[in-house]
Design an enzyme around this catalytic site. Structure first.
Site, short mmCIF file in Angstrom:
data_model
loop_
_atom_site.label_atom_id
_atom_site.label_comp_id
_atom_site.label_asym_id
_atom_site.label_seq_id
_atom_site.Cartn_x
_atom_site.Cartn_y
_atom_site.Cartn_z
N PRO A 2 59.90 96.56 -21.95
CA PRO A 2 60.89 95.64 -21.40
C PRO A 2 60.26 94.65 -20.43
CG PRO A 2 61.69 97.91 -21.29
CD PRO A 2 60.23 97.97 -21.69
N GLU A 3 60.81 93.44 -20.43
CA GLU A 3 60.34 92.41 -19.49
C GLU A 3 60.89 92.70 -18.09
OE1 GLU A 3 58.51 89.59 -20.46
OE2 GLU A 3 58.46 90.09 -22.59
N LYS A 55 57.77 96.80 -13.39
CA LYS A 55 58.37 97.45 -14.55
C LYS A 55 58.89 98.86 -14.22
CE LYS A 55 57.20 94.06 -17.36
NZ LYS A 55 56.36 94.26 -18.53
#
Length: 273
Positions: A2-3, A55
């Site tokens: 995921p960004e 993250k």
């Protein structure tokens, strides 16, 4: 993976659902988490807040306990009302944190650990994080310094390195470099300081826009407003291999890059070295 904006939105959703409430039930398939729960129960603790750090998602409980999770490529957190049917099978469940109003379920999350305050300050991945593009403040000078420490690396790989700057994933890597007209395979030393700063400012602007108004990884603002399953309609280059460049019409190219062979998308005309 995921960004950074997706992690930020996940932490924000968990915070809204859990913060300020007592834990009524805790489950985990991870023995290390279960042992902590058995020795010092999570039930009865207050969820103080949920933060994003690059993250990482950090769920902070009373008495100084922090649950760190990293979703890698396939992990996710969901929030449900008590008794509501889960959207994924129970075999994918890794953690459940329930309160009287919501339950948060982590599915296929591979990286988890409990940390106390001292452990958090010493946790290797957290300590090594570069300046967070989604943080309330962003140290651009420090980010530039870290880029310069990796002058021999290709600039696309430098952007992905969370120890340089936190928050950029594979999609933003390609999109930011296209918007800034930078060849992704160029050594970082060949990108001057002014262009590096422009690149960092562009990344921060896009990430922050996608957690406030746009609500998803959107960089191309000329996309059609109606719903579409083709997410490439929302981007300049990512996922658009062999399609025409939105600026010059040349065919977008894609190539594996870096030690993990992540796909990089670019326009060979707009981003020539």
């Amino acid at each position: 993976m995921p960004e950074g904006d997706a992690i930020f939105r996940t932490a924000r959703t968990l915070h809204r659902a859990l913060a300020g409430r007592l834990v009524t039930r805790f489950e985990s398939v991870f023995p290390a988490l279960t042992r902590v729960h058995e020795d010092a129960p999570i039930t009865g603790r207050l969820v103080e807040r949920v933060d994003a750090a690059g993250k990482h998602v950090l769920i902070r409980f009373s008495q100084g306990l922090v649950l760190r999770t990293h979703m890698r490529m396939n992990g996710s957190w969901h929030v449900y009302r008590p008794g509501e049917r889960w959207q994924r099978p129970r075999r994918d469940m890794r953690i459940v944190i329930a309160t009287d109003t919501f339950e948060a379920v982590a599915f296929t999350v591979p990286v988890t650990e409990f940390l106390d305050e001292r452990g958090e300050s010493r946790q290797r991945d957290l300590r090594a994080l570069g300046p967070d593009l989604l943080g309330d403040t962003f140290d651009e000078d420090e980010a530039l310094r870290r880029v310069r420490e990796r002058d021999t690396d290709e600039i696309a790989d430098v952007l992905l390195n969370q120890r340089v700057v936190a928050g950029i994933g594979n999609v933003y890597k390609s999109e930011v470099l296209f918007i800034c007209r930078i060849d992704p395979f160029m050594p970082a030393r060949d990108v001057d300081d002014e262009r590096v700063r422009t690149m960092l400012q562009t990344a921060r602007k896009l990430l922050r826009a996608n957690v406030t108004t746009l609500g998803g990884i959107t960089t191309y603002l000329g996309f059609r407003r109606e719903r579409s399953r083709d997410e490439s309609q929302r981007r300049y280059v990512y996922g658009r291999a062999r399609k025409p460049c939105r600026k010059c019409g040349a065919a977008i190219r894609a190539r594996a890059q870096g030690p993990h062979a992540r796909l990089t998308y670019w326009c060979p005309s707009c981003q020539s070295a």
